[in-house]
Write a protein that holds these residues in place. Sequence first.
Motif, short mmCIF file in Angstrom:
data_model
loop_
_atom_site.label_atom_id
_atom_site.label_comp_id
_atom_site.label_asym_id
_atom_site.label_seq_id
_atom_site.Cartn_x
_atom_site.Cartn_y
_atom_site.Cartn_z
N ALA A 221 33.64 44.68 24.48
CA ALA A 221 32.34 44.25 24.99
C ALA A 221 31.55 45.41 25.58
CB ALA A 221 32.53 43.15 26.03
N LEU A 222 32.24 46.38 26.19
CA LEU A 222 31.55 47.53 26.77
C LEU A 222 30.95 48.43 25.70
CD1 LEU A 222 33.91 48.62 29.69
CD2 LEU A 222 31.52 47.97 29.89
N GLY A 223 31.64 48.55 24.59
CA GLY A 223 31.14 49.41 23.52
C GLY A 223 31.40 50.88 23.79
N PRO A 224 31.07 51.74 22.83
CA PRO A 224 31.38 53.17 22.94
C PRO A 224 30.51 53.92 23.95
CG PRO A 224 30.14 52.73 20.94
CD PRO A 224 30.46 51.39 21.54
N ASP A 225 29.40 53.33 24.38
CA ASP A 225 28.48 54.03 25.28
C ASP A 225 28.80 53.82 26.76
OD1 ASP A 225 27.04 54.97 23.10
OD2 ASP A 225 25.78 53.18 23.04
N ASN A 226 29.86 53.05 27.06
CA ASN A 226 30.22 52.75 28.45
C ASN A 226 31.69 53.08 28.71
OD1 ASN A 226 27.68 51.47 29.49
ND2 ASN A 226 28.11 50.04 27.82
N PRO A 227 32.04 54.35 28.82
CA PRO A 227 33.44 54.70 29.09
C PRO A 227 33.84 54.26 30.50
CG PRO A 227 32.04 56.64 29.28
CD PRO A 227 31.17 55.54 28.74
N PRO A 228 35.10 53.89 30.70
CA PRO A 228 35.57 53.49 32.04
C PRO A 228 35.37 54.60 33.06
CG PRO A 228 37.18 52.89 30.36
CD PRO A 228 36.15 53.76 29.69
N ALA A 229 35.00 54.21 34.28
CA ALA A 229 34.79 55.19 35.35
C ALA A 229 36.00 55.29 36.28
CB ALA A 229 33.56 54.80 36.16
N GLY A 230 37.11 54.69 35.91
CA GLY A 230 38.30 54.70 36.74
C GLY A 230 39.38 53.86 36.10
N PRO A 231 40.55 53.76 36.74
CA PRO A 231 41.65 52.97 36.17
C PRO A 231 41.34 51.49 36.16
CG PRO A 231 42.21 53.75 38.38
CD PRO A 231 40.93 54.42 38.01
N ARG A 232 41.92 50.81 35.19
CA ARG A 232 41.76 49.36 35.08
C ARG A 232 42.47 48.67 36.25
NH1 ARG A 232 43.86 48.26 29.09
NH2 ARG A 232 45.71 49.18 30.02
N PHE A 233 42.07 47.42 36.52
CA PHE A 233 42.66 46.72 37.67
C PHE A 233 42.72 45.23 37.40
CE2 PHE A 233 38.10 46.99 38.50
CZ PHE A 233 37.77 45.68 38.89
N ALA A 234 43.47 44.53 38.23
CA ALA A 234 43.55 43.07 38.18
C ALA A 234 43.46 42.53 39.59
CB ALA A 234 44.87 42.62 37.54
N LEU A 235 42.63 41.50 39.76
CA LEU A 235 42.50 40.79 41.03
C LEU A 235 43.19 39.44 40.89
CD1 LEU A 235 38.72 41.53 41.64
CD2 LEU A 235 40.57 42.29 43.13
N TYR A 236 44.05 39.10 41.86
CA TYR A 236 44.83 37.85 41.79
C TYR A 236 44.31 36.84 42.81
CZ TYR A 236 48.25 40.22 38.85
OH TYR A 236 48.88 40.89 37.82
N GLU A 237 43.87 35.70 42.30
CA GLU A 237 43.51 34.59 43.18
C GLU A 237 44.74 33.77 43.53
OE1 GLU A 237 40.46 32.28 41.38
OE2 GLU A 237 39.18 34.00 40.93
N ALA A 238 45.66 33.63 42.59
CA ALA A 238 46.89 32.86 42.80
C ALA A 238 47.99 33.46 41.94
CB ALA A 238 46.69 31.39 42.45
N ALA A 239 49.21 33.45 42.46
CA ALA A 239 50.36 33.98 41.72
C ALA A 239 51.60 33.21 42.14
CB ALA A 239 50.55 35.47 41.99
N ASN A 240 52.27 32.61 41.15
CA ASN A 240 53.51 31.88 41.39
C ASN A 240 54.53 32.37 40.38
OD1 ASN A 240 55.64 29.92 41.38
ND2 ASN A 240 54.28 28.51 42.45
#
Length: 335
Positions: A221-240
Amino acid sequence: MIIGLIIIVVVLLFVAGYVLFTQKYLYVHHSTLLTSPVDSLQEHTLQLEFWSSWLPWALYDESASVLVNQRNSQSLNGALILLKGQHLGTLSCHIEQGDDPKLIRFYVTSDHFYLNPIQIQVELTHTEGQQTLLNVTASSELNFWHRYRQNTELKQLHSDMHLLLIRLKARMPTSRDASIHFDVQGCRTLQNVDAVTRPFIVNDRPMSMKMEQGFRDLNTALGPDNPPAGPRFALYEAANLSQHYFVGKLGIPIQCFSPCEAQPEKITFKGKYIGLKYQGSYQHLWLAWHVLHTYSRLHGYKHAKQRMSLEVYETSPRETPEEENYITVLHLPIQ
């Protein structure tokens, strides 16, 4: 008179229900297959000076000191290992059987970490194919008034013994677990970040597959013109973990944004977080969360459950194919 009888009946029903619906026994068993000679492993179990490298409890308190008392230099039987820390308290390992290179049995007692003494057995056995199996077994019995804590105590013991198994296996130089490392990083505030995100729910398939697919979709979805500006991450609302149910957001930081299918948003981190840097495969990532939660509890921090926890994948499969070199930073919100 009638009121007294009613009170007696209610008390009896409560006691009967308590006895019927609570358990007094704790039992945990973990095992792993060893693919290399066990000589180095036996060296770390038969010499007391190496025990602190695989016992799990010092991870929860950086101030913990280790004292060794071995009455007979020719035998481990009757020896004592004492861990003392400001937050851990006093935790003692009394070795009952330690001279057999294939079997070690010891008791763990503590002033407040465990409610009751724990018997732990570390044993090497052989499969039908003559492969070596490393087994860790722990058992205990709760007194009557502690039986309501059975589930909580069992979860703690289950994770502690799995951690012990992994740390003991890591003593073998050829083990892929040898590089596993946990480093608590203390409390701090986190900087807000601009990112594109997408929600995820995991309840029926391997989590790593679901998350990798989510990150691939975000990159597309970002395409080739939007390189990541940092490491990927995950936010957890709930975890069981027991039910394999996880809900949250996957995110990729961005900086100079060009129009594309993805919609950026500002992720705001309020309050303080306690962090832990974990090196190792994602298979044992849940143990890193266990270490962080236990460390936080012992140090008096209260988990702010209304805020989301965070995983930052500093070194991931995108950077290295070697699982043992993955680096993940965990952030737990605290009050």
